[in-house]
Design a protein around this motif. Structure first.
Motif, PDB file in Angstrom:
ATOM      1  N   UNK A 160      50.914  61.575 106.349  1.00 16.19           N
ATOM      2  CA  UNK A 160      51.263  60.203 106.160  1.00 16.19           C
ATOM      3  C   UNK A 160      51.663  60.107 104.681  1.00 16.19           C
ATOM      4  N   UNK A 161      51.926  61.357 104.024  1.00 15.65           N
ATOM      5  CA  UNK A 161      52.119  61.525 102.594  1.00 15.65           C
ATOM      6  C   UNK A 161      53.139  62.777 102.266  1.00 15.65           C
ATOM      7  N   UNK A 162      54.088  62.661 101.663  1.00 16.62           N
ATOM      8  CA  UNK A 162      54.883  63.556 101.239  1.00 16.62           C
ATOM      9  C   UNK A 162      54.414  64.462 100.281  1.00 16.62           C
ATOM     10  N   UNK A 163      54.672  65.548  99.778  1.00 14.65           N
ATOM     11  CA  UNK A 163      54.101  66.391  98.875  1.00 14.65           C
ATOM     12  C   UNK A 163      55.178  67.396  98.274  1.00 14.65           C
ATOM     13  N   UNK A 164      54.339  68.065  97.365  1.00 14.93           N
ATOM     14  CA  UNK A 164      55.284  69.410  96.601  1.00 14.93           C
ATOM     15  C   UNK A 164      54.287  70.189  95.683  1.00 14.93           C
ATOM     16  N   UNK A 209      49.859  71.253  90.371  1.00 17.39           N
ATOM     17  CA  UNK A 209      49.627  70.017  91.020  1.00 17.39           C
ATOM     18  C   UNK A 209      50.750  69.391  91.715  1.00 17.39           C
ATOM     19  N   UNK A 210      50.285  68.363  92.527  1.00 14.88           N
ATOM     20  CA  UNK A 210      51.529  67.663  93.322  1.00 14.88           C
ATOM     21  C   UNK A 210      52.269  66.998  92.478  1.00 14.88           C
ATOM     22  N   UNK A 211      53.726  66.920  92.556  1.00 11.47           N
ATOM     23  CA  UNK A 211      54.538  66.290  91.655  1.00 11.47           C
ATOM     24  C   UNK A 211      55.543  65.378  92.581  1.00 11.47           C
ATOM     25  N   UNK A 212      55.031  64.639  93.560  1.00  7.31           N
ATOM     26  CA  UNK A 212      55.877  63.661  94.458  1.00  7.31           C
ATOM     27  C   UNK A 212      54.845  62.475  94.268  1.00  7.31           C
ATOM     28  N   UNK A 213      55.695  61.465  93.830  1.00  6.57           N
ATOM     29  CA  UNK A 213      55.185  60.187  93.742  1.00  6.57           C
ATOM     30  C   UNK A 213      53.841  60.269  92.836  1.00  6.57           C
ATOM     31  N   UNK A 214      52.643  59.424  93.152  1.00  8.63           N
ATOM     32  CA  UNK A 214      51.558  59.901  92.458  1.00  8.63           C
ATOM     33  C   UNK A 214      50.256  60.430  93.255  1.00  8.63           C
ATOM     34  N   UNK A 270      44.648  62.289  93.551  1.00 10.04           N
ATOM     35  CA  UNK A 270      43.858  62.090  94.777  1.00 10.04           C
ATOM     36  C   UNK A 270      43.346  63.749  95.050  1.00 10.04           C
ATOM     37  N   UNK A 271      43.424  64.485  94.002  1.00 12.24           N
ATOM     38  CA  UNK A 271      42.654  65.792  94.157  1.00 12.24           C
ATOM     39  C   UNK A 271      43.489  67.033  94.161  1.00 12.24           C
ATOM     40  N   UNK A 272      44.741  66.845  94.307  1.00 10.75           N
ATOM     41  CA  UNK A 272      45.683  67.618  94.368  1.00 10.75           C
ATOM     42  C   UNK A 272      46.016  68.501  93.225  1.00 10.75           C
ATOM     43  N   UNK A 273      45.066  69.124  92.587  1.00 13.41           N
ATOM     44  CA  UNK A 273      45.240  69.958  91.151  1.00 13.41           C
ATOM     45  C   UNK A 273      44.307  70.966  91.213  1.00 13.41           C
ATOM     46  N   UNK A 275      39.632  62.760  84.973  1.00 15.39           N
ATOM     47  CA  UNK A 275      38.948  61.407  85.329  1.00 15.39           C
ATOM     48  C   UNK A 275      38.968  61.492  86.957  1.00 15.39           C
ATOM     49  N   UNK A 276      38.484  60.346  87.534  1.00 18.84           N
ATOM     50  CA  UNK A 276      38.385  60.234  89.002  1.00 18.84           C
ATOM     51  C   UNK A 276      38.199  58.926  89.507  1.00 18.84           C
ATOM     52  N   UNK A 277      39.033  58.549  90.468  1.00 20.58           N
ATOM     53  CA  UNK A 277      39.156  57.076  91.268  1.00 20.58           C
ATOM     54  C   UNK A 277      38.524  57.205  92.189  1.00 20.58           C
ATOM     55  N   UNK A 278      37.826  56.238  92.818  1.00 19.45           N
ATOM     56  CA  UNK A 278      37.186  56.107  93.959  1.00 19.45           C
ATOM     57  C   UNK A 278      38.094  55.709  95.162  1.00 19.45           C
ATOM     58  N   UNK A 279      39.291  55.197  94.731  1.00 14.54           N
ATOM     59  CA  UNK A 279      40.151  54.738  95.677  1.00 14.54           C
ATOM     60  C   UNK A 279      41.455  55.518  95.578  1.00 14.54           C
ATOM     61  N   UNK A 280      42.055  55.811  96.657  1.00 14.52           N
ATOM     62  CA  UNK A 280      43.531  56.471  96.759  1.00 14.52           C
ATOM     63  C   UNK A 280      44.230  55.891  95.946  1.00 14.52           C
ATOM     64  N   UNK A 281      45.105  56.615  95.166  1.00 17.76           N
ATOM     65  CA  UNK A 281      46.048  55.929  93.977  1.00 17.76           C
ATOM     66  C   UNK A 281      46.929  54.940  94.647  1.00 17.76           C
ATOM     67  N   UNK A 282      47.448  55.060  95.867  1.00 22.19           N
ATOM     68  CA  UNK A 282      48.382  54.240  96.599  1.00 22.19           C
ATOM     69  C   UNK A 282      47.618  52.716  96.893  1.00 22.19           C
ATOM     70  N   UNK A 283      46.440  53.058  96.882  1.00 21.97           N
ATOM     71  CA  UNK A 283      45.716  51.655  97.119  1.00 21.97           C
ATOM     72  C   UNK A 283      45.163  50.836  95.671  1.00 21.97           C
ATOM     73  N   UNK A 284      45.525  51.392  94.766  1.00 16.88           N
ATOM     74  CA  UNK A 284      44.936  50.734  93.436  1.00 16.88           C
ATOM     75  C   UNK A 284      46.165  49.985  93.004  1.00 16.88           C
ATOM     76  N   UNK A 285      46.070  48.629  93.061  1.00 19.50           N
ATOM     77  CA  UNK A 285      47.208  47.739  92.425  1.00 19.50           C
ATOM     78  C   UNK A 285      47.337  47.981  91.126  1.00 19.50           C
ATOM     79  N   UNK A 286      48.715  48.432  90.660  1.00 21.71           N
ATOM     80  CA  UNK A 286      49.170  48.568  89.577  1.00 21.71           C
ATOM     81  C   UNK A 286      50.296  47.876  88.837  1.00 21.71           C
ATOM     82  N   UNK A 287      51.518  48.227  89.443  1.00 20.59           N
ATOM     83  CA  UNK A 287      52.941  47.694  89.013  1.00 20.59           C
ATOM     84  C   UNK A 287      53.162  46.344  89.783  1.00 20.59           C
TER      85      UNK A 287
END
Length: 612
Positions: free
Chosen positions: A77-81, A127-132, A136-139, A165-177
């Motif tokens: 469900x997620x693009x990557x690089x 590390x991943x360099x696609x979106x954010x 989520x651990x890809x590093x 640093x570490x977040x308990x939620x997926x980055x896409x699920x954290x409201x920001x912008x």
């Protein structure tokens, strides 16, 4: 003299030939999928794993090796690089990894092969360099061993230490912008990790010297580092060997690396805390449950106590880290000459028409193009030297080969920013204010721009420190220089991932004619783009017929209408929402099946509940 010079040239050639003959190919197969992990013991969540495992594998190569990584995106469900942070990618710009810059994103079910030579030495990471996606651990760490380093005989063993640093939620699920966050306040992490866990005990032997490779692989927060009752010698920063300098405390922004030599005590009576502390000045809110300082240990004796470090929370004013501008490169590369091109940019955090917070270099918030910028270079022929081809909102600069480039960066934001340049390291020639107790001096006043009269080039160091990630102080400034000797498309961006999401980046298109001569699109490149339904030819608007016609390019959102303030637009939005909700309730009430007064009376009389 001529004989000596000729001998040295031949000797260098022989050594390079020997090194080439010793080089090998190091291959990895990465199946990237979701796995579950609970690194801080507080919350289990899904993270990006490789071959069903997390933490990810540390990649280790020798200088001169060829690294081949076959990556399959099994995330579903997620693009990557993958970006190989700090790798120059000389001649292999297409292997750099940032999506829509040097490649198309790798969609679920697709594969890519990264294949490049590693002529550098030192401490890096991938590390991943696609979106954010990397928070989520890809590093993970990428270590390049070098048996020719000047300090190779000064230590007994190597250790790699990551902090994040570490977040308990997926980055896409954290409201920001969003309009509810008009100031752009960064989400506060839930915890801080050490080697992707907590309470780590590192076994050591008394009297030995260890080379510790330190990497901040976090997404946002810088960290201080020290070892109780121990000092150390700094020998490398961001892959650049430096003359050994004694220190007791370091400050690592996200993406920065240090290698240090730490000599153990001769006694095994005690274990000693290794302390990492989050820079609390970066956090808008500090919840009581957030532990800023972490204690891990040098384990001299497994039977001895493991003491907790005792420290003040307001570490920014209590600890003075070593100033990285005082480091001298061991190769004695002198200050580059006066620049051929000077680029001056202001870091601005502001709001666009939706009321949300964005980040800008001058007035441009980076917005990715419809065609990867490198592919626009390869498909634009003689127009490749025209910046217009790459779109206004990639903020492109055309660099000519071997020009000396100077970047003057004025930070108008009250927060610090670690800036990373792809494809190069750079000389750090000026920063104001310096590290230490004065680092936050400008945060509460007005922004202070670089002033060449007060700080002229004649005051720049003779042998400036070099690195690929450098911190701009709050409302301060810095000046860096590098040589455009590596044809390619290279991002220059803040490595706080939240700020990159907000658009704090610009593009260098370096020697585009030479890029066309050395690279071409492959069938694999094209198939990845087709799988992602992404154009691979033409300008930033995917126009191949008229390369100077940018109609349809991706643009940043419009600015707030003149006269609107952030507070005003937030109030307006919530007022409109309240009005719409009110009208909705009234409409629903009006449409509901409410009986008439006469009908209600009849029903009441026939209900059998009256006491009369």
């Amino acid at each position: 003299m001529a004989f000596v010079q000729g001998f040295m040239i031949r000797l260098t050639a022989v050594l390079l030939f020997v090194q080439y003959c010793q080089a090998k190919t190091v291959s990895y197969d990465f199946n990237v999928t979701w796995v579950n992990a609970n690194p801080d013991g507080l919350h289990e969540r899904k993270v990006v794993g490789i071959n069903g495992q997390w933490p990810l594998p540390v990649i280790e190569v020798d200088k001169g090796d060829r690294l081949v990584v076959n990556m399959y995106n099994g995330l579903g469900d997620t693009d990557t690089s993958i970006h190989w942070h700090g790798m120059f990618q000389n001649g292999t710009n297409n292997m750099d990894g940032p999506s829509m810059v040097t490649q198309c994103p790798v969609t679920p079910g697709s594969s890519i092969t990264y294949n490049f030579t590693v002529p550098q030495n030192g401490t890096y990471w991938y590390h991943c360099h696609t979106d954010a996606c990397y928070p989520d651990g890809y590093r993970q760490a990428l270590i390049v061993h070098d048996n020719q380093s000047y300090f190779k005989d000064m230590y007994d063993e190597e250790l790699t230490i990551t902090m994040s640093d570490w977040y308990h939620e997926l980055i896409e699920d954290i409201p920001f912008i969003r309009v509810e966050n008009p100031t752009g306040a960064e989400p506060v992490p839930d915890s801080f990790l050490f080697n992707d866990t907590l309470n780590t005990k590192i076994p050591v032997e008394a009297g030995k010297t260890y080379l510790m490779r330190l990497i901040n692989i976090g997404a946002f927060v810088a960290q201080y580092f020290y070892i109780t009752d121990h000092t150390f010698r700094i020998v490398e920063i961001d892959g650049v060997y430096v003359d050994a300098q004694e220190a007791d405390t370091l400050y690592l922004s996200v993406a920065q690396r240090y290698s240090i030599l730490v000599t153990m005590k001769n006694s095994t009576a005690k274990n000693y805390p290794i302390v990492t502390v989050a820079d609390s000045a970066l956090l808008d809110v500090i919840l009581p449950t957030l532990q800023l300082n972490q204690t891990n240990w040098l384990e001299y004796n497994s039977s001895a106590e493991y003491p907790q470090a005792v420290m003040a929370v307001d570490i920014a004013s209590d600890l003075v880290p070593y100033d990285d501008m005082n480091l001298v490169p061991n190769d004695r590369m002198e200050l580059l000459p006066d620049p051929d091109m000077t680029i001056e940019v202001d870091v601005v955090m502001d709001n666009l028409d939706n009321g949300a917070g964005y980040a800008f270099f001058n007035n441009i918030s980076y917005t990715r193009p419809k065609v990867p910028t490198l592919y626009s270079v390869l498909s634009s022929g003689e127009y490749a030297t025209n910046a217009q081809v790459y779109g206004e909102y990639t903020h492109p600069f055309i660099l000519e080969q071997n020009q000396v480039i100077e970047i003057i960066l004025n930070n108008q934001d009250t927060g610090s920013h670690p800036f990373h340049l792809h494809g190069h390291n750079f000389q750090v020639v000026s920063r104001s204010p310096p590290y230490g107790s004065h680092f936050y001096d400008f945060a509460d006043g007005d922004p202070v721009a670089y002033n060449a009269t007060e700080n002229p080039p004649s005051s720049f160091p003779k042998y400036p420190a070099r690195r690929d990630t450098f911190v701009a102080p709050p409302q301060g400034n810095f000046v860096i220089r590098f040589v455009a000797d590596n044809p390619g498309v290279w991002l220059f961006h803040c490595h706080v991932d939240w700020h990159l999401m907000q658009g704090l980046a610009l593009s260098f298109i370096e020697a585009p004619t030479q890029i066309q001569q050395s690279l071409s699109l492959t069938d694999s490149d094209i198939s990845i783009c087709k799988a992602a339904d992404t154009a691979y030819e033409g300008n930033a608007a995917a126009n191949l017929d008229d390369l100077l016609d940018l109609t349809g390019q991706n643009k940043q959102r419009p600015w707030l209408p003149e006269g609107f303030t952030t507070r005003g637009i937030v109030a307006m939005v919530f007022s409109c929402l309240s009005a719409l909700l009110g009208m909705g309730f009234i409409t629903l009430y009006g449409l509901s099946d409410i009986p008439s007064q006469n009908q209600q009376t009849v029903e009441d009389e026939g209900g059998g509940n009256s006491e009369t």
